[in-house]
Design a protein around this motif. Structure first.
Motif, PDB file in Angstrom:
ATOM      1  N   UNK A 238      39.782  -7.785  51.438  1.00 23.78           N
ATOM      2  CA  UNK A 238      38.967  -7.794  52.642  1.00 23.78           C
ATOM      3  C   UNK A 238      38.222  -9.118  52.781  1.00 23.78           C
ATOM      4  N   UNK A 239      37.684  -9.612  51.648  1.00 25.72           N
ATOM      5  CA  UNK A 239      36.994 -10.902  51.677  1.00 25.72           C
ATOM      6  C   UNK A 239      37.936 -12.004  52.141  1.00 25.72           C
ATOM      7  N   UNK A 242      38.422 -11.761  55.850  1.00 29.80           N
ATOM      8  CA  UNK A 242      37.245 -12.239  56.581  1.00 29.80           C
ATOM      9  C   UNK A 242      37.150 -13.751  56.554  1.00 29.80           C
ATOM     10  N   UNK A 243      37.497 -14.339  55.420  1.00 31.67           N
ATOM     11  CA  UNK A 243      37.382 -15.787  55.285  1.00 31.67           C
ATOM     12  C   UNK A 243      38.385 -16.527  56.171  1.00 31.67           C
ATOM     13  N   UNK A 268      38.493  -3.421  60.402  1.00 33.40           N
ATOM     14  CA  UNK A 268      37.470  -3.997  59.511  1.00 33.40           C
ATOM     15  C   UNK A 268      36.711  -2.918  58.757  1.00 33.40           C
TER      16      UNK A 268
ATOM     17  N   UNK B 187      30.559 -12.830  55.761  1.00 39.08           N
ATOM     18  CA  UNK B 187      31.839 -13.034  56.438  1.00 39.08           C
ATOM     19  C   UNK B 187      32.380 -11.753  57.078  1.00 39.08           C
ATOM     20  N   UNK B 188      32.299 -10.617  56.392  1.00 43.68           N
ATOM     21  CA  UNK B 188      32.859  -9.395  56.973  1.00 43.68           C
ATOM     22  C   UNK B 188      32.041  -8.931  58.176  1.00 43.68           C
ATOM     23  N   UNK B 190      30.248 -10.905  60.023  1.00 48.33           N
ATOM     24  CA  UNK B 190      30.500 -11.927  61.017  1.00 48.33           C
ATOM     25  C   UNK B 190      31.645 -11.510  61.956  1.00 48.33           C
ATOM     26  N   UNK B 191      32.713 -11.022  61.369  1.00 48.07           N
ATOM     27  CA  UNK B 191      33.865 -10.607  62.164  1.00 48.07           C
ATOM     28  C   UNK B 191      33.514  -9.439  63.087  1.00 48.07           C
ATOM     29  N   UNK B 192      32.746  -8.494  62.578  1.00 42.98           N
ATOM     30  CA  UNK B 192      32.366  -7.343  63.407  1.00 42.98           C
ATOM     31  C   UNK B 192      31.542  -7.793  64.604  1.00 42.98           C
ATOM     32  N   UNK B 260      41.912 -23.026  51.302  1.00 41.96           N
ATOM     33  CA  UNK B 260      42.592 -22.159  50.331  1.00 41.96           C
ATOM     34  C   UNK B 260      44.085 -22.473  50.404  1.00 41.96           C
TER      35      UNK B 260
END
Lengths: 269, 283
Positions: A238-239, A242-243, A268, B187-188, B190-192, B260
């Protein structure tokens, strides 16, 4: 170089007790760079503070350079491990010049030869003699973080703890600080433990990475595995998602009246 | 397709100083339709100043000049404080970075939202409360009735930011300016929050200006992106094609981001070129 065995930290008692860190164990070898990722409240910074000796009531065993450290740290223990904090605006004394900030640790540890040490530390982090007698407010965010790094290095520690060292900085400055840390680690053979919420930053600097959630390590992985998205734990996945950031479906973006095809939150939560 | 909601032409903002004036914006121009426009740039590039100039929120000492600054048919350059007060919240609203500081700590979340409704729509307390509860539900807060009575310090960052979006959208503005709306969030979360913002803005056919330092976020979220450097727009591009940006500043920023799956021993550092300051090629 760093060994944690079932380290736990709790705050409060009774009904208001919060277990900020629960049974965290990991080992970092000398010269290695180890990362801790997780969201706010996951306990990653608390682990760092426990290692730095800033939390006296931490449970479990912490060993640094092969030697267990207790609740009371000797001066030598403290010299061994130094820390760089997230906010260069908050971690430097606003009424001390750069020179005073850097001389303090030398005086406390009675190292002597302060003038030469300060000049060398400044040169090492890419600051010149013209910065030496300035106050923090006369420096940019990146320059302040360089001062914070110089203050950590001036005691010649073997371990450097980094708590989100670049998250308050612009991306171009972030690149400079990350390059500086890479160089310092190579030149001094430093062992680094870095905390961040940014997977790309952590994977850039660290080989091995532990993922924390709700005070516990849910997975130990590598930068390599993060990069190829071959991680095991659903939280790590999940991280990673999100990243990657916000992504809309193809063709959906340009027409304002199109209703959402699917509930974007379903994926999500 | 999109009618123009906002026109900005040659906007200059100058802060007079004791010795020399500080020029925060040196001729910024863009138009906004019913779209999501991103403004990116580093701290000090003037992106927030541009947003605040549109809201009439710059300090009194700032000197604002433009050949055009127009919201629909309203000339913002000739608007006084009273005029701006009628406009803010009603026609243009702004979501700020950190709900902990942007919300009134002495007032419950629900009352703050209802207040906006009462001020701009002259509604009764009961009607405003009902509208606020509906809005809290629209930003997907579970149990709106409970959240209504919470104080800002009692809600999480994500909840606070949803409450602020609810407050900004309740009077149905034409334009929403979001200044780093998710930088203080995980981050999670943020998406919501972005998903909620996206859905509401799209459904209402509003114009959105998203101000952010995060290039990835903006390129994924917006339709169009303005890149600002030293008080000027140096490049405009289609958001999804930000990776193909041509200005050396934009390219330098993109290159300096760690990635990444693409590990480099050293990150390329941005080399600033004085010529970027003189760049007047942009209309």
């Amino acid at each position: 170089m760093i060994a944690l065995q079932k380290v736990g930290v709790s705050f409060g008692t009774g009904a208001t007790r919060i277990d900020a860190v629960r049974d965290v164990s990991f080992v970092v070898d000398a010269g290695e760079s180890f990362g801790l990722v997780g969201e706010s409240g996951s306990g990653k910074s608390t682990v760092l503070r426990a290692i730095a000796g800033l939390i006296a009531h931490a449970r479990g065993d912490i060993a640094l350079a092969g030697k267990p450290v207790g609740r009371r740290r000797s001066k030598a223990d403290r010299k061994l491990v130094q820390m760089v904090f997230q906010d260069p605006y908050g971690s430097l004394h606003p009424e001390h010049t750069v020179d005073q900030i850097l001389v303090d640790p030398i005086a406390i540890h009675r190292l002597g030869d302060a003038g030469r040490r300060v000049a060398r530390a400044l040169a090492e982090v890419g600051l010149g003699p013209e910065h030496r007698f300035r106050y923090p407010h006369q420096l940019s965010g990146g320059q302040r973080q360089r001062v914070a790094i110089a203050r950590a290095l001036i005691l010649e520690p073997r371990i450097l703890l980094l708590d989100e060292p670049t998250s308050a900085l612009d991306v171009s400055v972030q690149a400079e600080i990350l390059n500086l840390l890479t160089r310092l680690r190579r030149e001094h053979g430093l062992t680094m433990l870095m905390v961040s919420h940014d997977l790309a930053v952590i994977a850039h600097l660290c080989e091995r990475i532990a993922v924390m959630s709700h005070g516990a390590i849910v997975e130990q992985t590598t930068a390599e595995r993060l990069a190829t998205s071959t991680v095991d734990h659903p939280y790590t996945q999940e991280l990673l998602r999100s990243n990657k950031g916000f992504r809309r479906e193809e063709g959906e973006g340009l027409c304002p009246s199109t209703p959402a095809k699917a509930d974007p939150l379903q994926s999500i939560t | 397709m999109s009618d123009t909601l906002l026109t900005v032409r040659d906007l200059r903002v100058v802060y007079p100083g004791e010795q020399e004036a500080f020029v925060a914006l040196r001729g910024v121009g863009f138009t906004l339709g019913r779209e999501r426009l991103g403004i990116v740039g580093e701290s000090g590039s003037g992106k927030s100043t541009a947003g605040r100039a549109i809201m009439g929120l710059l300090p009194r000492s700032a000197r604002i000049e433009a050949s055009e600054l127009r919201l629909g048919t309203t000339d913002l350059l000739r608007l006084d404080e009273r005029g701006f007060r009628r406009l803010r919240g009603k026609r243009v609203a702004m979501v700020l970075q950190d709900p902990r500081y942007a919300l009134n700590p002495m007032m419950t979340v629900g009352r703050q939202i209802a207040e906006t409704h009462r001020t701009h729509l002259r509604s009764t307390a009961a009607a405003a409360r009902k509208a606020a509860l509906a809005m809290l539900e629209a930003v997907r807060l579970h149990d709106p009735a409970r959240v209504y009575d919470l104080y800002p310090h009692e809600v999480s960052g994500g909840m606070g930011q949803r409450a602020m979006i609810a407050m900004m959208l309740i009077a149905d503005p034409e334009i929403l300016i979001a200044d780093e709306p998710t930088s203080a969030l995980d981050a999670t979360v943020q998406l919501q929050v972005l998903a909620i913002l996206d859905e509401l803005v799209r459904r209402r056919g509003m114009g959105l200006i998203l101000i952010s330092h995060n290039l990835h976020l903006v390129s994924g979220f917006c339709d169009r992106v303005l890149v600002m450097y030293a008080g000027r727009v140096v490049e405009t591009c289609v958001a999804s094609r930000l990776a193909e940006a041509r200005h050396p500043y934009t390219r330098g920023l993109l290159a300096s981001l760690p990635e990444l799956g693409h590990r480099r021993p050293e990150l390329p550092q941005l080399q600033r070129d004085p010529a970027w300051l003189a760049d007047t090629a942009f209309p």
